[in-house]
Scaffold this motif. Structure first.
Motif, PDB file in Angstrom:
ATOM      1  N   PRO A 121       0.836  -1.206   0.000  1.00  0.00           N
ATOM      2  CA  PRO A 121       0.000   0.000   0.000  1.00  0.00           C
ATOM      3  C   PRO A 121       0.869   1.254   0.000  1.00  0.00           C
ATOM      4  O   PRO A 121       1.982   1.250   0.535  1.00  0.00           O
ATOM      5  N   GLU A 122       0.357   2.289  -0.611  1.00  0.00           N
ATOM      6  CA  GLU A 122       1.076   3.568  -0.608  1.00  0.00           C
ATOM      7  C   GLU A 122       1.060   4.177   0.781  1.00  0.00           C
ATOM      8  O   GLU A 122       0.090   4.030   1.529  1.00  0.00           O
ATOM      9  N   ILE A 123       2.128   4.876   1.111  1.00  0.00           N
ATOM     10  CA  ILE A 123       2.189   5.648   2.343  1.00  0.00           C
ATOM     11  C   ILE A 123       2.557   7.076   1.953  1.00  0.00           C
ATOM     12  O   ILE A 123       3.609   7.304   1.357  1.00  0.00           O
ATOM     13  N   LYS A 124       1.684   8.018   2.273  1.00  0.00           N
ATOM     14  CA  LYS A 124       1.920   9.415   1.927  1.00  0.00           C
ATOM     15  C   LYS A 124       1.887  10.262   3.194  1.00  0.00           C
ATOM     16  O   LYS A 124       0.852  10.376   3.849  1.00  0.00           O
ATOM     17  N   LEU A 125       3.024  10.847   3.513  1.00  0.00           N
ATOM     18  CA  LEU A 125       3.102  11.747   4.659  1.00  0.00           C
ATOM     19  C   LEU A 125       2.947  13.194   4.190  1.00  0.00           C
ATOM     20  O   LEU A 125       3.316  13.523   3.057  1.00  0.00           O
ATOM     21  N   PRO A 126       2.430  14.065   5.051  1.00  0.00           N
ATOM     22  CA  PRO A 126       2.359  15.487   4.706  1.00  0.00           C
ATOM     23  C   PRO A 126       3.759  16.044   4.436  1.00  0.00           C
ATOM     24  O   PRO A 126       4.760  15.496   4.913  1.00  0.00           O
ATOM     25  N   LYS A 127       3.830  17.134   3.710  1.00  0.00           N
ATOM     26  CA  LYS A 127       5.123  17.740   3.373  1.00  0.00           C
ATOM     27  C   LYS A 127       5.886  18.208   4.611  1.00  0.00           C
ATOM     28  O   LYS A 127       7.118  18.299   4.582  1.00  0.00           O
ATOM     29  N   ASP A 128       5.159  18.512   5.681  1.00  0.00           N
ATOM     30  CA  ASP A 128       5.820  19.009   6.888  1.00  0.00           C
ATOM     31  C   ASP A 128       6.085  17.903   7.915  1.00  0.00           C
ATOM     32  O   ASP A 128       6.392  18.181   9.070  1.00  0.00           O
ATOM     33  N   VAL A 129       5.965  16.647   7.491  1.00  0.00           N
ATOM     34  CA  VAL A 129       6.263  15.504   8.355  1.00  0.00           C
ATOM     35  C   VAL A 129       7.272  14.604   7.645  1.00  0.00           C
ATOM     36  O   VAL A 129       7.058  14.200   6.511  1.00  0.00           O
ATOM     37  N   LYS A 130       8.375  14.309   8.332  1.00  0.00           N
ATOM     38  CA  LYS A 130       9.429  13.508   7.708  1.00  0.00           C
ATOM     39  C   LYS A 130      10.067  12.572   8.729  1.00  0.00           C
ATOM     40  O   LYS A 130      10.305  12.957   9.873  1.00  0.00           O
ATOM     41  N   ASN A 131      10.331  11.348   8.316  1.00  0.00           N
ATOM     42  CA  ASN A 131      11.073  10.392   9.123  1.00  0.00           C
ATOM     43  C   ASN A 131      12.413  10.106   8.466  1.00  0.00           C
ATOM     44  O   ASN A 131      12.472   9.846   7.260  1.00  0.00           O
ATOM     45  N   VAL A 132      13.464  10.157   9.240  1.00  0.00           N
ATOM     46  CA  VAL A 132      14.809   9.864   8.753  1.00  0.00           C
ATOM     47  C   VAL A 132      15.279   8.571   9.400  1.00  0.00           C
ATOM     48  O   VAL A 132      15.327   8.475  10.626  1.00  0.00           O
ATOM     49  N   PHE A 133      15.623   7.580   8.579  1.00  0.00           N
ATOM     50  CA  PHE A 133      16.056   6.280   9.077  1.00  0.00           C
ATOM     51  C   PHE A 133      17.528   6.079   8.758  1.00  0.00           C
ATOM     52  O   PHE A 133      17.906   5.977   7.589  1.00  0.00           O
ATOM     53  N   GLU A 134      18.328   6.033   9.794  1.00  0.00           N
ATOM     54  CA  GLU A 134      19.767   5.846   9.603  1.00  0.00           C
ATOM     55  C   GLU A 134      20.102   4.351   9.592  1.00  0.00           C
ATOM     56  O   GLU A 134      19.424   3.547  10.221  1.00  0.00           O
ATOM     57  N   GLY A 135      21.141   4.001   8.848  1.00  0.00           N
ATOM     58  CA  GLY A 135      21.608   2.618   8.829  1.00  0.00           C
ATOM     59  C   GLY A 135      20.700   1.666   8.093  1.00  0.00           C
ATOM     60  O   GLY A 135      20.582   0.492   8.466  1.00  0.00           O
ATOM     61  N   ASP A 136      20.037   2.145   7.020  1.00  0.00           N
ATOM     62  CA  ASP A 136      19.144   1.272   6.256  1.00  0.00           C
ATOM     63  C   ASP A 136      19.884   0.148   5.540  1.00  0.00           C
ATOM     64  O   ASP A 136      19.347  -0.934   5.339  1.00  0.00           O
ATOM     65  N   ALA A 167      15.990  -5.985   4.403  1.00  0.00           N
ATOM     66  CA  ALA A 167      14.553  -6.174   4.200  1.00  0.00           C
ATOM     67  C   ALA A 167      13.783  -5.986   5.503  1.00  0.00           C
ATOM     68  O   ALA A 167      12.701  -5.386   5.522  1.00  0.00           O
ATOM     69  N   VAL A 168      14.345  -6.483   6.606  1.00  0.00           N
ATOM     70  CA  VAL A 168      13.707  -6.307   7.916  1.00  0.00           C
ATOM     71  C   VAL A 168      13.669  -4.830   8.296  1.00  0.00           C
ATOM     72  O   VAL A 168      12.631  -4.314   8.732  1.00  0.00           O
ATOM     73  N   LEU A 169      14.789  -4.140   8.121  1.00  0.00           N
ATOM     74  CA  LEU A 169      14.851  -2.716   8.466  1.00  0.00           C
ATOM     75  C   LEU A 169      13.907  -1.895   7.593  1.00  0.00           C
ATOM     76  O   LEU A 169      13.300  -0.921   8.058  1.00  0.00           O
ATOM     77  N   ALA A 170      13.766  -2.283   6.334  1.00  0.00           N
ATOM     78  CA  ALA A 170      12.873  -1.553   5.433  1.00  0.00           C
ATOM     79  C   ALA A 170      11.425  -1.660   5.893  1.00  0.00           C
ATOM     80  O   ALA A 170      10.680  -0.668   5.899  1.00  0.00           O
ATOM     81  N   ASP A 171      11.005  -2.851   6.328  1.00  0.00           N
ATOM     82  CA  ASP A 171       9.629  -3.003   6.789  1.00  0.00           C
ATOM     83  C   ASP A 171       9.424  -2.380   8.163  1.00  0.00           C
ATOM     84  O   ASP A 171       8.320  -1.921   8.477  1.00  0.00           O
ATOM     85  N   ASN A 172      10.464  -2.343   8.976  1.00  0.00           N
ATOM     86  CA  ASN A 172      10.400  -1.607  10.241  1.00  0.00           C
ATOM     87  C   ASN A 172      10.150  -0.120   9.961  1.00  0.00           C
ATOM     88  O   ASN A 172       9.298   0.518  10.600  1.00  0.00           O
ATOM     89  N   ALA A 173      10.865   0.429   8.989  1.00  0.00           N
ATOM     90  CA  ALA A 173      10.694   1.845   8.635  1.00  0.00           C
ATOM     91  C   ALA A 173       9.316   2.104   8.051  1.00  0.00           C
ATOM     92  O   ALA A 173       8.667   3.119   8.364  1.00  0.00           O
ATOM     93  N   ARG A 174       8.843   1.199   7.216  1.00  0.00           N
ATOM     94  CA  ARG A 174       7.520   1.382   6.609  1.00  0.00           C
ATOM     95  C   ARG A 174       6.429   1.366   7.673  1.00  0.00           C
ATOM     96  O   ARG A 174       5.443   2.093   7.569  1.00  0.00           O
ATOM     97  N   ARG A 175       6.597   0.531   8.697  1.00  0.00           N
ATOM     98  CA  ARG A 175       5.606   0.515   9.770  1.00  0.00           C
ATOM     99  C   ARG A 175       5.555   1.863  10.498  1.00  0.00           C
ATOM    100  O   ARG A 175       4.471   2.388  10.785  1.00  0.00           O
ATOM    101  N   LEU A 176       6.714   2.418  10.793  1.00  0.00           N
ATOM    102  CA  LEU A 176       6.752   3.696  11.493  1.00  0.00           C
ATOM    103  C   LEU A 176       6.156   4.802  10.623  1.00  0.00           C
ATOM    104  O   LEU A 176       5.442   5.681  11.118  1.00  0.00           O
ATOM    105  N   ASP A 177       6.421   4.766   9.321  1.00  0.00           N
ATOM    106  CA  ASP A 177       5.792   5.711   8.404  1.00  0.00           C
ATOM    107  C   ASP A 177       4.271   5.527   8.396  1.00  0.00           C
ATOM    108  O   ASP A 177       3.514   6.508   8.362  1.00  0.00           O
ATOM    109  N   ALA A 178       3.831   4.271   8.419  1.00  0.00           N
ATOM    110  CA  ALA A 178       2.398   3.983   8.380  1.00  0.00           C
ATOM    111  C   ALA A 178       1.686   4.530   9.616  1.00  0.00           C
ATOM    112  O   ALA A 178       0.571   5.065   9.526  1.00  0.00           O
ATOM    113  N   ILE A 179       2.319   4.402  10.782  1.00  0.00           N
ATOM    114  CA  ILE A 179       1.732   4.946  12.010  1.00  0.00           C
ATOM    115  C   ILE A 179       1.627   6.462  11.919  1.00  0.00           C
ATOM    116  O   ILE A 179       0.584   7.056  12.245  1.00  0.00           O
ATOM    117  N   ASP A 180       2.681   7.106  11.454  1.00  0.00           N
ATOM    118  CA  ASP A 180       2.657   8.567  11.351  1.00  0.00           C
ATOM    119  C   ASP A 180       1.659   9.032  10.302  1.00  0.00           C
ATOM    120  O   ASP A 180       1.053  10.097  10.436  1.00  0.00           O
TER     121      ASP A 180
END
Length: 221
Positions: free
Chosen positions: A62-77, A86-99
């Motif tokens: 599914p697409e995840i679209k955050l507002p322009k004024d909301v950003k998540n930075v994931f270090e060490g991808d 692959a695990v880290l990518a889905d961890n990041a996608r989950r956090l984006d999905a919550i936001d």
């Protein structure tokens, strides 16, 4: 005052959490309920950033679209290990999905259930509902770092990470006003341990989340 409430491990199974779960929709996107809340400004216009790049692993995500004024930075991808990445990518996608569920006014948020299951899904629903009760959202940049993957057994992994919310600010959904006066504090940092399980689609779903309060100081850097 905290910039963002802590995403605790044990979700309180309240009616509000159940309603929030229902409103977030499922992976098939067939829910017609709505989560209140928004990335809308005072005029009611939505502000969304372009959707993230499509996955190259063949999974229909599914697409995840955050507002322009909301950003998540994931270090060490990129660890150099495809399985860990692959695990880290889905961890990041989950956090984006919550936001996304917190900050975007939409009828459904299918990514939430796509990347979360069980206890972690209830926790996320409770977290999102907390913003709704307060009539709040947030803007700004959240940093995730010291992200480490440990494989527990076939199809199960643990991801530990730090969260830095010092560059995020609470937003009043009714007025659109953003409070940038909050001073930095230890409450802006968090350390999490999560457990993920690879499902039949090949997605690493987070099934439990533990917030380690006594370890918060290790993240203040």
């Amino acid at each position: 005052m905290n910039r963002r409430p802590t995403l605790l491990a044990a979700a309180t199974m309240t009616t509000a959490a159940v309603l929030s779960l229902s409103a977030c929709g499922g992976g098939d996107g067939d829910s017609t309920d709505k989560i209140a809340g928004a990335d809308s400004d005072a005029s009611g216009k939505k502000k969304e950033s372009p959707s993230p790049k499509a996955s190259d692993d063949g999974i229909d995500r599914p697409e995840i679209k955050l507002p322009k004024d909301v950003k998540n930075v994931f270090e060490g991808d990129k660890t150099g290990g495809p399985k860990k990445d692959a695990v880290l990518a889905d961890n990041a996608r989950r956090l984006d999905a919550i936001d996304e569920a917190v900050t975007v006014d939409a009828k459904t948020h299918p990514a939430l259930k796509f990347y979360s299951s069980g206890e972690a899904l209830l926790t996320a629903a409770d977290y999102i509902q907390g913003f709704r009760k307060e009539g709040k959202s947030f803007v700004g940049t959240t940093r995730y770092y010291d992200r480490r993957v440990t494989f527990l057994k076939e199809g199960v992994a643990a991801v530990a990470y730090c969260q830095d919310s010092t560059k995020t600010y609470p937003k009043d959904l009714k007025t659109g006003k953003v409070d940038r006066s909050i001073p930095e504090s230890a409450d802006d940092y968090g350390f999490y341990n999560t457990r993920l399980r690879k499902n039949a689609k090949g997605v690493w779903q987070t099934e439990s989340v533990t917030y380690v309060e006594e370890a918060t100081k290790k993240c203040m850097k």
